[in-house]
Enzyme design. Sequence first.
Site, PDB file in Angstrom:
ATOM      1  N   LYS A  73       0.797  -1.230   0.000  1.00 19.54           N
ATOM      2  CA  LYS A  73       0.000   0.000   0.000  1.00 19.54           C
ATOM      3  C   LYS A  73       0.832   1.285   0.000  1.00 19.54           C
ATOM      4  CE  LYS A  73      -4.041   0.197   0.598  1.00 19.54           C
ATOM      5  NZ  LYS A  73      -5.253   0.165  -0.276  1.00 19.54           N
ATOM      6  N   ASP A 120      -8.351   0.386   6.714  1.00 20.66           N
ATOM      7  CA  ASP A 120      -8.516  -0.891   7.403  1.00 20.66           C
ATOM      8  C   ASP A 120      -7.202  -1.301   8.044  1.00 20.66           C
ATOM      9  OD1 ASP A 120     -11.187  -1.425   6.566  1.00 20.66           O
ATOM     10  OD2 ASP A 120     -10.442  -1.932   4.600  1.00 20.66           O
TER      11      ASP A 120
HETATM   12  C1  LIG Z   1      -3.421  -6.183   1.784  1.00 20.03           C
HETATM   13  C2  LIG Z   1      -4.427  -5.596   0.876  1.00 20.03           C
HETATM   14  N1  LIG Z   1      -4.701  -6.225  -0.274  1.00 20.03           N
HETATM   15  C3  LIG Z   1      -5.614  -5.736  -1.126  1.00 20.03           C
HETATM   16  C4  LIG Z   1      -6.304  -4.571  -0.850  1.00 20.03           C
HETATM   17  C5  LIG Z   1      -7.389  -4.140  -1.794  1.00 20.03           C
HETATM   18  O1  LIG Z   1      -7.217  -2.912  -2.309  1.00 20.03           O
HETATM   19  P1  LIG Z   1      -8.479  -2.036  -2.801  1.00 20.03           P
HETATM   20  O2  LIG Z   1      -9.180  -1.515  -1.616  1.00 20.03           O
HETATM   21  O3  LIG Z   1      -7.829  -1.017  -3.631  1.00 20.03           O
HETATM   22  O4  LIG Z   1      -9.356  -2.932  -3.607  1.00 20.03           O
HETATM   23  C6  LIG Z   1      -6.031  -3.876   0.326  1.00 20.03           C
HETATM   24  C7  LIG Z   1      -6.708  -2.619   0.664  1.00 20.03           C
HETATM   25  O5  LIG Z   1      -6.508  -1.981   1.669  1.00 20.03           O
HETATM   26  C8  LIG Z   1      -5.071  -4.399   1.225  1.00 20.03           C
HETATM   27  O6  LIG Z   1      -4.784  -3.797   2.400  1.00 20.03           O
END
Ligand SMILES: Cc1ncc(COP(=O)(O)O)c(C=O)c1O
Length: 374
Positions: A73, A120
């Site tokens: 991220k 989150d």
């Molecule tokens: C570890 C992880 N994978 C995938 C995602 C998915 O990303 P998005 O919210 O852009 O779909 C997030 C989002 O916070 C994440 O923290």
Amino acid sequence: MLNTQNSPRLTHNAHADRANVSKAGIPDPAFHPSLPDFATTPLRSAPKAAQRLGVRSVLVKDESQRLGMPSFKILGASWATYRSVMAHLGRAVGAQPTLDELREAVGAQASDLTLVAATDGNHGRAVARMAKLLGLAAIIIVPAGTVDSRIDAITGEGAEVRVVDGGYDDAIAASAALSDDKHVVISDTSWEGYTDTPGWVIDGYSTMLKEVIDEIEAGHVAEPTVVAAQMGVGAFAAAVTRQFASRPARLLVGVEPITADCVITSVEAGKITTIPGPQDSIMAGLNCGTPSIVAWDDVLHGYDVLVTVTDDDARDAMRLLHDDGIEAGESGAAGLAGLLAHAEGLGLGPQDDVIVLLTEGVTDPVAYRDIIGS
Ligand SMILES: Cc1ncc(COP(=O)(O)O)c(C=O)c1O
């Protein structure tokens, strides 16, 4: 139909039209390498996962360590912070954007700015890290029920954490309400009137995907026939399809928790749809209730199939990755979980070379030990 069904489902996307997916916006190549601890992350082979899926190969793009954080991220948060703060200060993007250039601009004009984000976990931690690198304050807003380890990781970056009485969408609303001259909101999702910053977040993610494409184009790894992307608000999935939609992969697969299935519900409805919250999957990064409007078109057209998975499917994928020597967090393992749970429906077979995107390492160590059983 609104929201959550009790068992995982597989939806063939009636709106799939990969030729119409936008081209990726790439951050200036000088920027990410200017951040501390920058390195390309590895593509790891996962033979046990391949065996379970019955496919020729599984490669795992391992983002469990990226710029000193346990998730991809920071790639989006950092580029969006650079672009948003420079815009906030009325400065043009530099010829070679770097962290030092941003530090200099902040030091000269705005050392009293506060960066704000809802999260989150991973995105807020990354925004908090950016604030620390810039010597700025940060306010990070999290949904009720966010586990202590994730909150501690954010306060450990020097940020103030506020817990809202509600889910991710409530945290987003609380962050948006703070926006003013001294508070710059760095959100990874978008809403009417707030689209630039989340667009730059998606662009920032493309550094990770571009690393995968470079390996394919250099002939170091096979062109994948299947790519799986986990979805929260769909921003990451938009970045993935912007790189892969025009390539030969026969299947781009979007994966969501059954209890946080806002993207698949929206695709089934053909329009952005909010599902009731709060979402409570152990895949905390995917606990979102509304797709991001800047990601939406590309997610709608850019995935052949969308599937949902249970928390047990995520645990299963984490154990399997552990057997392959790879430490995955719940959200990080979700892509593989989707393929494991739906291998038959997806028609996976020995002709397939699969890429999964491990977007997160261990961010809840207590749960991880419990799941892995050691
Ligand atoms: C570890 C992880 N994978 C995938 C995602 C998915 O990303 P998005 O919210 O852009 O779909 C997030 C989002 O916070 C994440 O923290």
